[in-house]
Design an enzyme around this catalytic site. Structure first.
Site, PDB file in Angstrom:
ATOM      1  N   CYS A 107       0.852  -1.178   0.000  1.00 48.15           N
ATOM      2  CA  CYS A 107       0.000   0.000   0.000  1.00 48.15           C
ATOM      3  C   CYS A 107       0.894   1.236   0.000  1.00 48.15           C
ATOM      4  CB  CYS A 107      -0.946   0.090   1.184  1.00 48.15           C
ATOM      5  SG  CYS A 107      -1.993  -1.319   1.385  1.00 48.15           S
ATOM      6  N   ARG A 120       3.237   0.130  -5.277  1.00 48.18           N
ATOM      7  CA  ARG A 120       3.128  -0.526  -3.974  1.00 48.18           C
ATOM      8  C   ARG A 120       1.821  -1.288  -3.827  1.00 48.18           C
ATOM      9  NH1 ARG A 120       6.924   2.109  -0.543  1.00 48.18           N
ATOM     10  NH2 ARG A 120       5.992   1.058   1.212  1.00 48.18           N
ATOM     11  N   TRP A 126      -3.026  -2.482  -1.561  1.00 50.94           N
ATOM     12  CA  TRP A 126      -2.734  -3.866  -1.903  1.00 50.94           C
ATOM     13  C   TRP A 126      -3.422  -4.667  -0.800  1.00 50.94           C
ATOM     14  CZ3 TRP A 126      -0.294  -8.101   0.340  1.00 50.94           C
ATOM     15  CH2 TRP A 126       0.030  -9.147  -0.534  1.00 50.94           C
ATOM     16  N   ASN A 173      -0.988   1.807   6.135  1.00 49.26           N
ATOM     17  CA  ASN A 173      -0.208   0.766   5.465  1.00 49.26           C
ATOM     18  C   ASN A 173       0.394  -0.109   6.560  1.00 49.26           C
ATOM     19  OD1 ASN A 173       1.504  -0.761   3.852  1.00 49.26           O
ATOM     20  ND2 ASN A 173       3.123   0.780   3.903  1.00 49.26           N
ATOM     21  N   GLY A 174       0.211  -1.409   6.451  1.00 46.72           N
ATOM     22  CA  GLY A 174       0.733  -2.328   7.468  1.00 46.72           C
ATOM     23  C   GLY A 174      -0.367  -3.311   7.847  1.00 46.72           C
ATOM     24  N   GLU A 213      15.638 -16.984 -11.856  1.00 47.77           N
ATOM     25  CA  GLU A 213      15.213 -15.612 -12.116  1.00 47.77           C
ATOM     26  C   GLU A 213      14.426 -15.521 -13.431  1.00 47.77           C
ATOM     27  OE1 GLU A 213      14.857 -13.114 -10.464  1.00 47.77           O
ATOM     28  OE2 GLU A 213      14.729 -11.469 -11.878  1.00 47.77           O
ATOM     29  N   LYS A 265      10.567 -14.142 -13.647  1.00 48.73           N
ATOM     30  CA  LYS A 265      10.134 -13.053 -14.542  1.00 48.73           C
ATOM     31  C   LYS A 265       8.974 -13.522 -15.398  1.00 48.73           C
ATOM     32  CE  LYS A 265      11.460 -10.490 -12.979  1.00 48.73           C
ATOM     33  NZ  LYS A 265      12.369 -10.310 -11.894  1.00 48.73           N
ATOM     34  N   GLU A 307       5.633 -13.950 -13.332  1.00 46.13           N
ATOM     35  CA  GLU A 307       4.984 -12.780 -12.743  1.00 46.13           C
ATOM     36  C   GLU A 307       4.384 -11.834 -13.767  1.00 46.13           C
ATOM     37  OE1 GLU A 307       9.139 -10.623 -11.437  1.00 46.13           O
ATOM     38  OE2 GLU A 307       7.359 -10.069 -10.350  1.00 46.13           O
ATOM     39  N   HIS A 347      14.339 -35.746 -10.794  1.00 46.35           N
ATOM     40  CA  HIS A 347      13.860 -36.210  -9.486  1.00 46.35           C
ATOM     41  C   HIS A 347      12.431 -35.746  -9.220  1.00 46.35           C
ATOM     42  CE1 HIS A 347      17.910 -37.598  -8.726  1.00 46.35           C
ATOM     43  NE2 HIS A 347      18.337 -36.422  -9.147  1.00 46.35           N
ATOM     44  N   LYS A 393       5.340  -3.783  -5.556  1.00 45.82           N
ATOM     45  CA  LYS A 393       6.792  -3.722  -5.661  1.00 45.82           C
ATOM     46  C   LYS A 393       7.479  -3.730  -4.304  1.00 45.82           C
ATOM     47  CE  LYS A 393      10.423  -1.980  -8.392  1.00 45.82           C
ATOM     48  NZ  LYS A 393      10.719  -3.320  -8.887  1.00 45.82           N
TER      49      LYS A 393
END
Ligand code: F6R
Length: 580
Positions: free
Chosen positions: A2, A27, A71, A97-98, A453, A457, A460, A476, A575
């Site tokens: 947020c 955010r 968020w 926010n929190g 990575e 990418k 997401e 495996h 983010k």
């Protein structure tokens, strides 16, 4: 998560708040709202993104106000749960926010005392608690409420009939911008830099009362003075500059980012010396930063003989960790709650600590003994690209110091291969990936973190399920999933493990997997087995890592583009992840 923003001064508040929220959307962006006014409070809030419906705040007037871009943590992303939240009378409005961990208990108590709730959020209790504590003094009411809250918060509050905006912080980021007869309070400095570069970073427990022309900070009932920092921020770098998406622009900035971050890290000779003499180094990070940290492990152990462990910051608290290690916390934002808590655990164990971050004055810089800044500049796209390159470069710079070697040739070669990889044709790989519902990414050694990575990418921003695996591990279990429907992006570079990698590719091919091979353009064995080959410019191991990374970023970007996804703001993500 947020983003919150507050303003008090001489301008109309709503446009300042809207502009601020737009730049804080990274955010969180599932709903937004603002509250303005002095004699009475006007609230406008709505599901969706402020950038698409900013006109909904046109009825909000006045020269002070608060705003929020959300968020969701408690309650669906809808109009009701959007902030600001008000008390029963509409006298008080807050943004938060929190997470208020004891909100359920607080809410039961408030409902028992006849408060009516209009949302499912944890945050709304704050407005009702202020209402109960109110005896005519706004600051006193907020002061009385804070000790009742357990959890984390950055709160902004306004009260009808009062000329103050009040801010409070506990384990959630909050900074104050000190302008000319005006003040700003924001989750970070991004929205403020347009108006002033003078920023005061708040500490846990701070309560700030802002009035026209005066700002007062207190902590534990005592007045305190917080240092004012001048923020160096390139506003131009935070614009798209002709690119369709921030992500693509940021991918293209990587030659400069590598160079800049490498050089910055090379100035930290003292830290390199400390690391080279360490009995052990522990690196903590989340997501993309974790993948960058894994690269450091491979290089540091091989080239400097320093044992490195890398832990997910969110798991670090459950591990018993030696207290004679040097702990490095890596975080683009410097605000990731899990990384910050893990770092605090290391500080509490008296470990020497180092922060690697991209954001000046961020929380991890204040918790760690030493800070190394990456020179990536503002990263706006939610998916991290250039900040990863900056972290990698920072590690390479540290390794140069640990080895006492002149790595200027490495700096040049990495820059060059990044530039070349920005132009490599990835279209055939993109066509294969865009049709898939699952993609495997495989690599060995230093290319295992790169594969992780690459997969991160892809998932997401394209929403295609992608998994990164150490190539040796795929037999495996994951083999059960292989078919003509599951392409694999495989890094097959000459050097350690090359023959084993080719063997893995042949085994996958035998199960029908369409293979996208990333390797040298003249590798005929790779060409034999792969359906699509993407040539990597030749270079040393650092250059190879950088080149393959860029190629994978571009495959993900163009796949998401082909699928029409919202590349810079992927669904459900934010983010800066400031909740654990
Ligand atoms: C992925 C991504 C996230 C972040 C993670 C940690 O593209 O951006 O995985 O890497 O949330 O964030 P920082 O580095 O800010 O601690």
């Amino acid at each position: 998560m947020c983003g919150i923003v507050g303003y008090i001064g001489w301008r109309e508040a709503a446009p300042v708040l809207v502009g601020g929220l737009k730049s804080l959307e990274y955010r969180g962006y599932d709903s937004f709202g603002v509250a303005t006014g002095t004699d009475s409070i006007m609230v406008a809030k709505r599901k969706g993104r402020i950038s698409e419906q900013a006109d909904c705040v046109s009825g909000c007037h006045g020269t002070r106000g608060i705003g929020h871009t959300r968020w969701a943590t408690h309650g669906l992303p809808d109009d009701r749960n959007a902030h600001p939240h008000t008390d029963c009378t509409g006298q008080f409005a807050i943004v938060h926010n929190g997470i208020i961990e004891n909100y359920a208990e607080l809410r039961r108590g408030l409902e028992g005392r006849c408060h009516r709730f209009t949302s499912d959020t944890d945050s709304e209790v704050i407005a009702h608690l202020i209402e109960e504590a109110w005896e005519g003094d706004f600051a006193a009411a907020v002061r009385a409420v804070l000790p009742l809250l357990e959890g984390s918060y950055a709160i902004l509050a306004v009260c009808a009939g009062s000329d103050e905006v009040i801010a409070a912080r506990e384990r959630s980021p909050l900074v104050i911008g000190l302008g000319d007869d005006e003040f700003f309070a924001c989750s970070d400095s991004t929205p403020i830099v347009e108006y002033t570069r003078n920023i005061m970073v708040l500490e846990d427990g701070d309560l700030v009362v802002m009035r026209r022309g005066a700002v007062a900070v207190e902590n534990g009932g005592e007045t305190v003075v917080r240092e004012t920092t001048y923020i160096d921020y390139d506003i131009e770098a935070s614009r798209k500059g002709g690119f369709e998406h921030f992500m693509l622009k940021e991918i293209f900035e990587q030659p400069d980012v590598f160079q800049q971050s490498f050089r910055l890290a090379c100035t930290h000779q003292g830290i390199s010396m400390l690391l080279s003499r360490a009995r052990g180094v522990s690196v903590i990070a989340c997501g993309t930063s974790y993948n960058a940290a894994l690269l450091f492990r491979y290089f540091a152990e091989k080239e400097c003989g320093v044992p490195v462990r890398v832990d997910l910051a969110s798991e670090y608290r459950y591990l018993s960790t030696p207290d004679d290690e040097i702990v490095i916390a890596v975080s683009q934002s410097g605000e990731t709650a899990d990384t910050l808590s893990a770092l605090k655990k290391a500080v509490a164990s008296s470990c020497p600590t180092i922060a690697i971050t991209n954001v000046q004055g961020s929380s991890i810089t204040r918790a760690a003994d030493h800070t190394i800044y990456t020179g990536a500049g503002p990263e706006i796209s939610v998916a991290a690209t250039k900040s990863y390159m900056g972290q990698f470069a920072a590690f390479v710079g540290l390794l140069a110091g640990m080895n006492c070697s002149d790595m200027s040739a490495v700096e040049r070669s990495v820059r060059q291969v990044i530039e070349e990889s920005l132009l490599t044709d990835v279209s055939e790989a993109v066509s294969l990936c865009a049709k898939a519902s699952t993609i495997f990414y495989v690599g060995r050694g230093i290319f295992y973190p790169v594969a992780l990575e690459g997969a991160l990418k892809m998932k997401e921003i394209s929403y295609i399920h992608a998994e990164g695996y150490a190539a040796g591990e795929i037999k495996h279990g994951p083999f059960a999933l292989l078919s003509e429907e599951t392409p694999a992006v495989a890094v097959c570079m000459p050097g350690d493990g090359y023959q084993s990698m080719l063997g893995n590719l042949r085994e996958m091919k035998a199960r029908g997997t369409p293979l996208i091979g990333i390797g040298y353009g003249d590798d005929i064995d790779l060409q034999d087995v792969a359906d699509v080959c993407i040539p990597v410019p030749k270079g040393d191991a650092y250059a190879q890592v950088a080149a393959v990374t860029v190629i994978m970023q571009r495959i993900a970007y163009y796949t998401a583009l082909a699928l029409g996804q919202d590349i810079d703001k992927p669904r459900n993500l934010a983010k800066s992840v400031t909740v654990e």
